[in-house]
Design a protein around this motif. Structure first.
Motif, mmCIF file in Angstrom:
data_model
loop_
_atom_site.group_PDB
_atom_site.id
_atom_site.type_symbol
_atom_site.label_atom_id
_atom_site.label_comp_id
_atom_site.label_asym_id
_atom_site.label_seq_id
_atom_site.Cartn_x
_atom_site.Cartn_y
_atom_site.Cartn_z
ATOM 1 N N TYR A 169 3.541 10.693 21.323
ATOM 2 C CA TYR A 169 2.552 10.072 22.204
ATOM 3 C C TYR A 169 2.450 8.578 21.937
ATOM 4 O O TYR A 169 2.445 7.752 22.865
ATOM 5 C CB TYR A 169 1.176 10.703 21.985
ATOM 6 C CG TYR A 169 1.028 12.145 22.408
ATOM 7 C CD1 TYR A 169 1.869 12.711 23.368
ATOM 8 C CD2 TYR A 169 0.043 12.948 21.841
ATOM 9 C CE1 TYR A 169 1.721 14.039 23.752
ATOM 10 C CE2 TYR A 169 -0.108 14.279 22.223
ATOM 11 C CZ TYR A 169 0.730 14.812 23.169
ATOM 12 O OH TYR A 169 0.580 16.126 23.550
ATOM 13 N N ILE A 170 2.346 8.224 20.657
ATOM 14 C CA ILE A 170 2.114 6.833 20.285
ATOM 15 C C ILE A 170 3.350 5.977 20.540
ATOM 16 O O ILE A 170 3.239 4.824 20.967
ATOM 17 C CB ILE A 170 1.691 6.746 18.797
ATOM 18 C CG1 ILE A 170 0.323 7.418 18.607
ATOM 19 C CG2 ILE A 170 1.638 5.299 18.315
ATOM 20 C CD1 ILE A 170 -0.085 7.578 17.157
ATOM 21 N N HIS A 171 4.515 6.542 20.304
ATOM 22 C CA HIS A 171 5.758 5.775 20.434
ATOM 23 C C HIS A 171 5.993 5.314 21.864
ATOM 24 O O HIS A 171 6.657 4.296 22.106
ATOM 25 C CB HIS A 171 6.935 6.614 19.936
ATOM 26 C CG HIS A 171 8.114 5.804 19.530
ATOM 27 N ND1 HIS A 171 9.297 5.787 20.235
ATOM 28 C CD2 HIS A 171 8.295 4.951 18.484
ATOM 29 C CE1 HIS A 171 10.157 4.979 19.653
ATOM 30 N NE2 HIS A 171 9.588 4.459 18.587
ATOM 31 N N LYS A 172 5.441 6.030 22.827
ATOM 32 C CA LYS A 172 5.573 5.613 24.223
ATOM 33 C C LYS A 172 4.821 4.305 24.477
ATOM 34 O O LYS A 172 5.250 3.472 25.280
ATOM 35 C CB LYS A 172 5.038 6.713 25.148
ATOM 36 C CG LYS A 172 5.876 7.981 25.149
ATOM 37 C CD LYS A 172 5.251 9.060 26.018
ATOM 38 C CE LYS A 172 6.071 10.337 25.983
ATOM 39 N NZ LYS A 172 5.453 11.429 26.782
ATOM 40 N N LYS A 173 3.696 4.141 23.794
ATOM 41 C CA LYS A 173 2.872 2.941 23.963
ATOM 42 C C LYS A 173 3.282 1.831 23.010
ATOM 43 O O LYS A 173 3.241 0.650 23.365
ATOM 44 C CB LYS A 173 1.399 3.309 23.745
ATOM 45 C CG LYS A 173 0.425 2.167 24.003
ATOM 46 C CD LYS A 173 -1.010 2.655 23.867
ATOM 47 C CE LYS A 173 -2.010 1.528 24.132
ATOM 48 N NZ LYS A 173 -3.423 1.999 23.986
ATOM 49 N N TYR A 174 3.675 2.227 21.795
ATOM 50 C CA TYR A 174 4.077 1.261 20.767
ATOM 51 C C TYR A 174 5.469 1.638 20.262
ATOM 52 O O TYR A 174 5.618 2.245 19.194
ATOM 53 C CB TYR A 174 3.079 1.258 19.603
ATOM 54 C CG TYR A 174 1.669 0.851 19.975
ATOM 55 C CD1 TYR A 174 1.319 -0.494 20.103
ATOM 56 C CD2 TYR A 174 0.678 1.807 20.180
ATOM 57 C CE1 TYR A 174 0.021 -0.877 20.432
ATOM 58 C CE2 TYR A 174 -0.622 1.438 20.510
ATOM 59 C CZ TYR A 174 -0.937 0.104 20.635
ATOM 60 O OH TYR A 174 -2.215 -0.265 20.961
ATOM 61 N N PRO A 175 6.517 1.288 21.018
ATOM 62 C CA PRO A 175 7.875 1.740 20.669
ATOM 63 C C PRO A 175 8.450 1.091 19.415
ATOM 64 O O PRO A 175 9.518 1.509 18.948
ATOM 65 C CB PRO A 175 8.695 1.354 21.910
ATOM 66 C CG PRO A 175 7.926 0.241 22.552
ATOM 67 C CD PRO A 175 6.483 0.544 22.295
ATOM 68 N N HIS A 176 7.746 0.119 18.840
ATOM 69 C CA HIS A 176 8.263 -0.553 17.650
ATOM 70 C C HIS A 176 8.103 0.294 16.391
ATOM 71 O O HIS A 176 8.795 0.062 15.399
ATOM 72 C CB HIS A 176 7.514 -1.876 17.425
ATOM 73 C CG HIS A 176 6.127 -1.697 16.918
ATOM 74 N ND1 HIS A 176 5.094 -1.284 17.739
ATOM 75 C CD2 HIS A 176 5.585 -1.822 15.670
ATOM 76 C CE1 HIS A 176 3.977 -1.195 17.023
ATOM 77 N NE2 HIS A 176 4.255 -1.507 15.774
ATOM 78 N N PHE A 177 7.213 1.290 16.418
ATOM 79 C CA PHE A 177 6.914 2.064 15.213
ATOM 80 C C PHE A 177 8.134 2.837 14.723
ATOM 81 O O PHE A 177 8.872 3.443 15.501
ATOM 82 C CB PHE A 177 5.780 3.067 15.466
ATOM 83 C CG PHE A 177 4.399 2.508 15.261
ATOM 84 C CD1 PHE A 177 4.049 1.891 14.072
ATOM 85 C CD2 PHE A 177 3.448 2.619 16.263
ATOM 86 C CE1 PHE A 177 2.763 1.386 13.883
ATOM 87 C CE2 PHE A 177 2.164 2.130 16.089
ATOM 88 C CZ PHE A 177 1.823 1.505 14.889
ATOM 89 N N LYS A 178 8.308 2.824 13.401
ATOM 90 C CA LYS A 178 9.257 3.702 12.737
ATOM 91 C C LYS A 178 8.467 4.762 11.976
ATOM 92 O O LYS A 178 7.366 4.497 11.505
ATOM 93 C CB LYS A 178 10.154 2.904 11.786
ATOM 94 C CG LYS A 178 11.028 1.883 12.489
ATOM 95 C CD LYS A 178 11.868 1.094 11.505
ATOM 96 C CE LYS A 178 12.701 0.042 12.216
ATOM 97 N NZ LYS A 178 13.489 -0.783 11.253
ATOM 98 N N PHE A 179 9.057 5.954 11.844
ATOM 99 C CA PHE A 179 8.323 7.079 11.280
ATOM 100 C C PHE A 179 8.300 7.013 9.756
ATOM 101 O O PHE A 179 9.332 6.837 9.102
ATOM 102 C CB PHE A 179 8.958 8.392 11.725
ATOM 103 C CG PHE A 179 8.163 9.601 11.323
ATOM 104 C CD1 PHE A 179 6.891 9.807 11.823
ATOM 105 C CD2 PHE A 179 8.699 10.528 10.439
ATOM 106 C CE1 PHE A 179 6.148 10.929 11.456
ATOM 107 C CE2 PHE A 179 7.969 11.645 10.074
ATOM 108 C CZ PHE A 179 6.690 11.830 10.577
ATOM 109 N N PHE A 180 7.110 7.149 9.202
ATOM 110 C CA PHE A 180 6.883 7.201 7.756
ATOM 111 C C PHE A 180 6.552 8.654 7.407
ATOM 112 O O PHE A 180 5.478 9.135 7.746
ATOM 113 C CB PHE A 180 5.728 6.248 7.416
ATOM 114 C CG PHE A 180 5.183 6.352 6.020
ATOM 115 C CD1 PHE A 180 6.003 6.588 4.925
ATOM 116 C CD2 PHE A 180 3.818 6.186 5.794
ATOM 117 C CE1 PHE A 180 5.485 6.669 3.645
ATOM 118 C CE2 PHE A 180 3.284 6.257 4.514
ATOM 119 C CZ PHE A 180 4.118 6.504 3.436
#
Length: 375
Positions: A169-180
């Motif tokens: 859900y979040i990656h659609k809005k903030y595609p810069h995030f990498k998974f921790f």
């Protein structure tokens, strides 16, 4: 690699301290904000105590750390902005969700409250100015506060979530995030599969006094459908919901067929498990991700679980073929007449066992830190 951790005095932090002590090549310092000289929940001595977030920020900025882990967004936004170290944001859930009536839109915005609970908790824009801001945002007009928040979120490189669906859900809005890949997994929680054969009318409702549990709407359904039952409701935290707690207790006192027992004091995990293990049914009325530890415990021990159809958790568990039920269609007196079938109990147990496999998890966390670049 040197990593600083920022947290409050919370019961999950000992688990994190134990996990990070197992990682090779990672030196962690846990910084805890507390106004007391002793801690209530954290038992480990391996923490540094600070009275203010300013002191924590100064310590981290001046002591050559490679990364800082935020154990939830527990620190004010302006203090996060002051950190000069890359951030690994470990989300707990509350810090990535906002209600549709909130002035600040967090990464996931939903209608978090059902009507009766929303009214009892007085969840609505508090001022005309807030209502205008919310309306303007629906038409694409973004406030300065929202722009500042979005700018900060866009500068945080890594994010962990409790349920993988949240990251999607979040990656659609903030595609810069990498998974921790961090989670509070405790290897001591593992138990052998034992079929649950009781059929009782004892219910666990929610995990806290937070109105996101939608207690009042669920109690109303139980009463309206004339379900004779005993409902256990944990209300020991959070401490900032006294007004809602009073409203909840007042409403519970009016019920005729539903008996409510409030768990008012925080108790050790083992004692808590003894209480909820007597409940053959658990109802989790939250729409956002919440209470996953409680949910997994009930799945693991063969209990029946009900959630709203529009909740994040319900959709996630359905995607993974977990046997759960929905409040809208399944919550009737005959639901309590027999336990979950053994085949479904085994499948739910196996799902949790695989999801919470500590050896696999700690290898994933070690691999993450082996591969990220030092500052």
């Amino acid at each position: 690699m040197r990593i600083a951790h920022i947290s409050l005095d919370e019961k999950f932090i000992d688990c994190a301290i134990n996990q990070f002590s197992l990682l090779k090549g990672v030196d962690s310092v846990f910084c805890v904000k507390t106004e007391n000289s002793t801690l209530k929940y954290i038992k480990s001595p391996d923490v540094k105590l600070f009275q203010t977030f300013d002191e924590i920020v100064e310590f981290i900025n001046n002591d050559h750390f490679d990364y800082v882990v935020l154990h939830s967004f527990c620190i004010p936004q302006n203090k996060v902005e002051s950190l000069n170290v890359p951030i690994l944001w470990n989300s707990w859930g509350y810090d990535i969700y906002s209600d549709e009536s909130s002035v600040l839109a967090k990464p996931i915005t939903l209608s978090l409250y059902k009507p009766k609970t929303r009214a009892a908790a007085n969840i609505k824009p508090k001022t005309l100015h807030d209502r205008i801001l919310i309306l303007a945002h629906k038409f694409g007009i973004v406030s300065k506060r929202q722009k500042k928040y979005d700018a900060l979120i866009s500068k945080i490189p890594y994010l962990s979530v409790v349920l993988p669906i949240e990251f999607d859900y979040i990656h659609k809005k903030y595609p810069h995030f990498k998974f921790f890949p961090f989670r509070y997994i405790d290897p001591s929680d593992s138990i052998a599969f034992t079929p649950y054969t009781k059929a009782t009318t004892s219910i666990l409702l929610g995990n806290s006094v937070d109105p996101t549990n939608n207690h009042i709407d669920i109690l109303s359904i139980l009463e309206k459908r004339n379900i004779q039952c005993t409902v256990y409701i944990p209300i020991s935290y959070p401490s900032n919901q006294e007004t809602y707690k009073k409203a909840l207790k007042s409403f519970a006192a009016t019920l005729k067929t539903v008996k409510v027992r409030f768990l008012e004091d925080f108790i050790p995990k083992e004692e808590y498990f003894k209480i909820i293990d007597e409940c053959s049914v658990a109802i989790f009325g939250h729409i956002r991700q919440q209470a996953v530890g409680n949910i997994f415990r009930m799945l693991y021990t063969g209990k029946k679980i009900l959630m709203y159809k529009d909740s994040v958790g319900y959709n996630y568990f359905k995607q993974h073929n977990v046997k759960i039920f929905n409040i809208e269609d399944d919550l009737h007196q005959d639901f309590f007449e027999k336990p979950l079938d053994i085949e479904s109990q085994k499948a739910n147990y196996t799902f949790v066992l695989n999801d919470e496999n500590f050896e696999t998890y700690i290898k994933s966390l070690q691999g993450f830190f082996d591969n990220i670049t030092k500052v």
